[in-house]
Design a protein around this motif. Structure first.
Motif, PDB file in Angstrom:
ATOM      1  N   LEU A   1       0.717  -1.114   0.028  1.00  0.00           N
ATOM      2  CA  LEU A   1      -0.136   0.291   0.338  1.00  0.00           C
ATOM      3  C   LEU A   1       0.151   1.565  -0.247  1.00  0.00           C
ATOM      4  N   PRO A   2       0.172   2.630  -0.833  1.00  0.00           N
ATOM      5  CA  PRO A   2       1.114   3.282  -0.489  1.00  0.00           C
ATOM      6  C   PRO A   2       1.305   3.973   1.021  1.00  0.00           C
ATOM      7  N   SER A   3       2.649   4.607   1.083  1.00  0.00           N
ATOM      8  CA  SER A   3       3.240   5.463   2.333  1.00  0.00           C
ATOM      9  C   SER A   3       1.802   6.055   2.398  1.00  0.00           C
ATOM     10  N   ARG A   4       2.084   6.222   4.143  1.00  0.00           N
ATOM     11  CA  ARG A   4       1.853   7.789   4.461  1.00  0.00           C
ATOM     12  C   ARG A   4       2.017   8.458   5.180  1.00  0.00           C
ATOM     13  N   GLY A   5       3.670   8.414   5.007  1.00  0.00           N
ATOM     14  CA  GLY A   5       4.807   9.137   5.522  1.00  0.00           C
ATOM     15  C   GLY A   5       4.772   8.098   6.812  1.00  0.00           C
ATOM     16  N   ARG A   6       4.644  10.246   8.351  1.00  0.00           N
ATOM     17  CA  ARG A   6       5.321   9.840   9.609  1.00  0.00           C
ATOM     18  C   ARG A   6       4.177   8.521  10.187  1.00  0.00           C
ATOM     19  N   LEU A   7       3.196   8.243   9.776  1.00  0.00           N
ATOM     20  CA  LEU A   7       2.688   7.824  10.332  1.00  0.00           C
ATOM     21  C   LEU A   7       2.973   5.824  11.122  1.00  0.00           C
ATOM     22  N   LYS A   8       3.431   5.186  11.800  1.00  0.00           N
ATOM     23  CA  LYS A   8       3.377   4.013  11.738  1.00  0.00           C
ATOM     24  C   LYS A   8       2.092   3.235  11.499  1.00  0.00           C
ATOM     25  N   GLY A   9       2.350   1.637  11.766  1.00  0.00           N
ATOM     26  CA  GLY A   9       1.707   0.487  11.287  1.00  0.00           C
ATOM     27  C   GLY A   9       0.215   0.853  10.263  1.00  0.00           C
ATOM     28  N   LEU A  10      -0.393  -0.106  10.248  1.00  0.00           N
ATOM     29  CA  LEU A  10      -1.437  -0.359   9.581  1.00  0.00           C
ATOM     30  C   LEU A  10      -3.005   0.244  10.402  1.00  0.00           C
ATOM     31  N   HIS A  11      -3.490   1.192   9.149  1.00  0.00           N
ATOM     32  CA  HIS A  11      -4.539   1.104   9.998  1.00  0.00           C
ATOM     33  C   HIS A  11      -5.736   0.102   9.895  1.00  0.00           C
ATOM     34  N   ARG A  12      -7.142   0.324  10.817  1.00  0.00           N
ATOM     35  CA  ARG A  12      -8.022  -0.827  10.659  1.00  0.00           C
ATOM     36  C   ARG A  12      -8.656  -0.128   8.680  1.00  0.00           C
ATOM     37  N   LYS A  13      -8.508   0.732   8.469  1.00  0.00           N
ATOM     38  CA  LYS A  13      -9.172   0.400   6.602  1.00  0.00           C
ATOM     39  C   LYS A  13      -8.287  -0.174   6.296  1.00  0.00           C
ATOM     40  N   ASP A  14      -6.826  -0.327   6.260  1.00  0.00           N
ATOM     41  CA  ASP A  14      -5.853  -1.006   5.359  1.00  0.00           C
ATOM     42  C   ASP A  14      -5.960  -2.412   5.396  1.00  0.00           C
ATOM     43  N   VAL A  15      -6.236  -2.633   6.414  1.00  0.00           N
ATOM     44  CA  VAL A  15      -6.550  -4.686   7.126  1.00  0.00           C
ATOM     45  C   VAL A  15      -7.715  -4.610   5.828  1.00  0.00           C
ATOM     46  N   ALA A  16      -9.263  -3.665   6.698  1.00  0.00           N
ATOM     47  CA  ALA A  16     -10.471  -4.558   5.968  1.00  0.00           C
ATOM     48  C   ALA A  16      -9.942  -4.538   4.291  1.00  0.00           C
ATOM     49  N   LYS A  17      -9.461  -3.807   3.296  1.00  0.00           N
ATOM     50  CA  LYS A  17      -8.450  -3.138   2.426  1.00  0.00           C
ATOM     51  C   LYS A  17      -8.603  -4.609   2.021  1.00  0.00           C
ATOM     52  N   LEU A  18      -7.087  -4.815   2.674  1.00  0.00           N
ATOM     53  CA  LEU A  18      -6.563  -6.316   2.770  1.00  0.00           C
ATOM     54  C   LEU A  18      -6.923  -7.595   2.525  1.00  0.00           C
ATOM     55  N   ALA A  19      -7.815  -7.367   3.563  1.00  0.00           N
ATOM     56  CA  ALA A  19      -8.873  -8.694   3.805  1.00  0.00           C
ATOM     57  C   ALA A  19     -10.374  -8.238   2.744  1.00  0.00           C
ATOM     58  N   GLY A  20     -10.675  -7.751   2.014  1.00  0.00           N
ATOM     59  CA  GLY A  20     -12.384  -7.742   1.582  1.00  0.00           C
ATOM     60  C   GLY A  20     -13.194  -7.146   2.410  1.00  0.00           C
ATOM     61  N   VAL A  21     -12.881  -6.034   3.521  1.00  0.00           N
ATOM     62  CA  VAL A  21     -14.501  -6.367   3.317  1.00  0.00           C
ATOM     63  C   VAL A  21     -14.295  -4.504   4.596  1.00  0.00           C
ATOM     64  N   SER A  22     -15.799  -4.264   4.297  1.00  0.00           N
ATOM     65  CA  SER A  22     -15.504  -3.034   4.725  1.00  0.00           C
ATOM     66  C   SER A  22     -14.884  -2.927   6.066  1.00  0.00           C
ATOM     67  N   PRO A  23     -14.485  -1.410   6.186  1.00  0.00           N
ATOM     68  CA  PRO A  23     -13.839  -0.958   7.903  1.00  0.00           C
ATOM     69  C   PRO A  23     -14.592  -0.594   8.698  1.00  0.00           C
ATOM     70  N   ARG A  24     -15.289  -0.931   8.363  1.00  0.00           N
ATOM     71  CA  ARG A  24     -17.153  -1.105   9.803  1.00  0.00           C
ATOM     72  C   ARG A  24     -16.408  -1.900  10.663  1.00  0.00           C
ATOM     73  N   TRP A  25     -16.326  -3.321   8.804  1.00  0.00           N
ATOM     74  CA  TRP A  25     -16.356  -4.781   9.079  1.00  0.00           C
ATOM     75  C   TRP A  25     -15.679  -4.982   9.832  1.00  0.00           C
ATOM     76  N   TYR A  26     -14.452  -4.919   9.689  1.00  0.00           N
ATOM     77  CA  TYR A  26     -13.220  -5.172  10.506  1.00  0.00           C
ATOM     78  C   TYR A  26     -13.206  -4.640  12.177  1.00  0.00           C
ATOM     79  N   GLU A  27     -13.651  -3.136  11.779  1.00  0.00           N
ATOM     80  CA  GLU A  27     -13.330  -2.604  13.025  1.00  0.00           C
ATOM     81  C   GLU A  27     -14.220  -2.952  14.146  1.00  0.00           C
ATOM     82  N   MET A  28     -14.868  -3.872  13.514  1.00  0.00           N
ATOM     83  CA  MET A  28     -16.550  -4.593  14.606  1.00  0.00           C
ATOM     84  C   MET A  28     -15.298  -5.806  15.401  1.00  0.00           C
ATOM     85  N   PHE A  29     -15.081  -6.796  14.267  1.00  0.00           N
ATOM     86  CA  PHE A  29     -14.460  -7.665  14.419  1.00  0.00           C
ATOM     87  C   PHE A  29     -13.305  -7.209  15.838  1.00  0.00           C
ATOM     88  N   GLU A  30     -11.952  -6.104  15.484  1.00  0.00           N
ATOM     89  CA  GLU A  30     -11.035  -6.023  15.782  1.00  0.00           C
ATOM     90  C   GLU A  30     -11.059  -6.022  17.753  1.00  0.00           C
TER      91      GLU A  30
END
Length: 140
Positions: free
Chosen positions: A58-87
């Motif tokens: 994925l493209p870098s976001r600069g100084r921020l470290k780690g993946l955001h929930r929305k990044d994992v959601a995109k990679l897992a093929g689900v909505s950010p809300r769905w992944y957030e509820m899971f996490e």
């Protein structure tokens, strides 16, 4: 086996730092939903933090470290809300094994980490593991 009662009632949960799964000795029972959710949330957060967007293509976001929930959601093929509820453990439903596998793939988990994820996210896996651990502990 009923998910309402722990198979080994003598087990107690010790979350400790809960990010290094090799140090976990007392896993929550399948019936201890709150503890499973807390440990799952801690582990998913730690696993996200150790990856950079570049690690997963994925493209870098600069100084921020780690993946955001929305990044994992995109990679897992689900909505950010769905992944957030899971996490966060706020979903009122069970997640499929296929979804859990996609999350493990997205987070680049090793075999031990995948086992921990499945144990915490899928009650039927946790119940089976508890059963066999109790048998082994009792020497049957």
């Amino acid at each position: 086996m009923t998910p309402d009662r722990p198979i080994c009632p003598e087990r107690q949960l010790d979350l400790g730092s809960a990010v290094d799964i090799s140090t976990v000795t007392n896993w929550p029972t399948a019936s201890d939903v709150q503890s499973c959710r807390a440990m799952l949330s801690a582990l998913l957060t730690a696993w996200r933090a150790r990856l950079s967007p570049a690690d997963v293509g994925l493209p870098s976001r600069g100084r921020l470290k780690g993946l955001h929930r929305k990044d994992v959601a995109k990679l897992a093929g689900v909505s950010p809300r769905w992944y957030e509820m899971f996490e966060r453990g706020t979903a009122k439903r069970r997640f499929s094994a296929a979804f859990v596998i996609r999350v493990a793939d997205a987070l680049r988990l090793d075999t031990g980490e995948r086992a921990a994820l499945n144990r915490l996210a899928l009650p039927e896996v946790a119940a089976a593991v508890e059963y066999f651990e109790c048998i082994a502990k009792r020497g049957a």
